[in-house]
Design an enzyme around this catalytic site. Sequence first.
Site, short mmCIF file in Angstrom:
data_model
loop_
_atom_site.label_atom_id
_atom_site.label_comp_id
_atom_site.label_asym_id
_atom_site.label_seq_id
_atom_site.Cartn_x
_atom_site.Cartn_y
_atom_site.Cartn_z
N GLN A 1 9.92 33.83 -1.97
CA GLN A 1 9.21 35.11 -1.94
C GLN A 1 10.12 36.24 -2.42
O GLN A 1 11.24 36.41 -1.94
CB GLN A 1 8.73 35.40 -0.51
CG GLN A 1 7.91 36.66 -0.37
CD GLN A 1 6.58 36.57 -1.09
OE1 GLN A 1 5.87 35.57 -0.98
NE2 GLN A 1 6.23 37.60 -1.82
N LYS B 1 -0.21 32.68 2.69
CA LYS B 1 0.00 31.45 1.94
C LYS B 1 0.01 30.25 2.88
O LYS B 1 -0.56 29.19 2.56
CB LYS B 1 1.32 31.54 1.17
CG LYS B 1 1.26 32.48 -0.02
CD LYS B 1 2.63 32.84 -0.56
CE LYS B 1 2.50 33.88 -1.67
NZ LYS B 1 3.77 34.46 -2.09
N ASP C 1 5.25 29.28 -8.96
CA ASP C 1 5.10 30.70 -9.28
C ASP C 1 5.01 30.91 -10.79
O ASP C 1 4.58 31.97 -11.25
CB ASP C 1 6.28 31.50 -8.73
CG ASP C 1 5.86 32.51 -7.67
OD1 ASP C 1 4.65 32.78 -7.56
OD2 ASP C 1 6.74 33.04 -6.98
#
Length: 285
Positions: free
Chosen positions: A97, A53, A120
């Site tokens: 995460q 990322k 997300d």
Amino acid sequence: MTAAIISGKQVSDEIRIDIAREVAGLVERGVKPGLAVVLVGEDPASQVYVRNKEKSCISLGFHSEVHRLDASTSQEDLLALVEQLNQRDDIDGILVQLPLPGHIEEKAVIDAIAVEKDVDGFHPVNVGNLVIGDDSLLPCTPAGVIELIKRTGTEISGKHAVVIGRSNIVGKPVSLLLQRENATVTMCHSRTANITELSRQADILVVAIGRANFIDASFVKPGAIVIDVGMNRLDSGKLAGDVDYESAKEVAGHITPVPGGVGPMTITMLMGNTLIAAKRRHGLE
């Protein structure tokens, strides 16, 4: 008949060209989209995802931050960091995460992320907007799945789609996105009695169950589009999807490989969400 391969890498690269162009345009106007990723602990897979990322952010011209926290970090301290990021004007997207260490409640952390920075697409408000069909930041992997299906040139409207797996991260949201595209959707899961029979009715088959090579040719309707979201590590060390690729490709019309299928799309859709969030926050849509 051997299926045409749906290259997630190729589609991802095409989308990234457009993202990079848009980011460059925003930077010229004084806005540099910013993504903050928070990693708690030393999970090896998570560390790989986070590095990828970070690389993607830099290559596309985003401002990138990675906050690496010790596995012993308290939930209180993590929530305090999230709130700091919520308040910062140079951060447009926040991603914590997953999975998190066992002593931290994932729901509390997801709920704490500002809705407009939830790149997300997991915040309950974004999920609720997805359910009712309102505009929202979409979950990255499901959005990538829809993009891959469209890139085959297939008209989703009117097709019968079967989704195997009902997770909050993939199965449920991808079924909603397929319905948004006017597909007729059947959800299958571990308690589905006639899963093979239902699966064989699918014009579009999306599999996300976390069981290596579980879906073979006997589950696949001839000519179907097969999207394999699974990513499993075999004893040999090789990666395998939830679909037995060698078997299924002899029946399917289009199929995603593992690796190189859905995987590359997830981070690209994350970058796209961060770009959208930046434009919205700065009134540049």
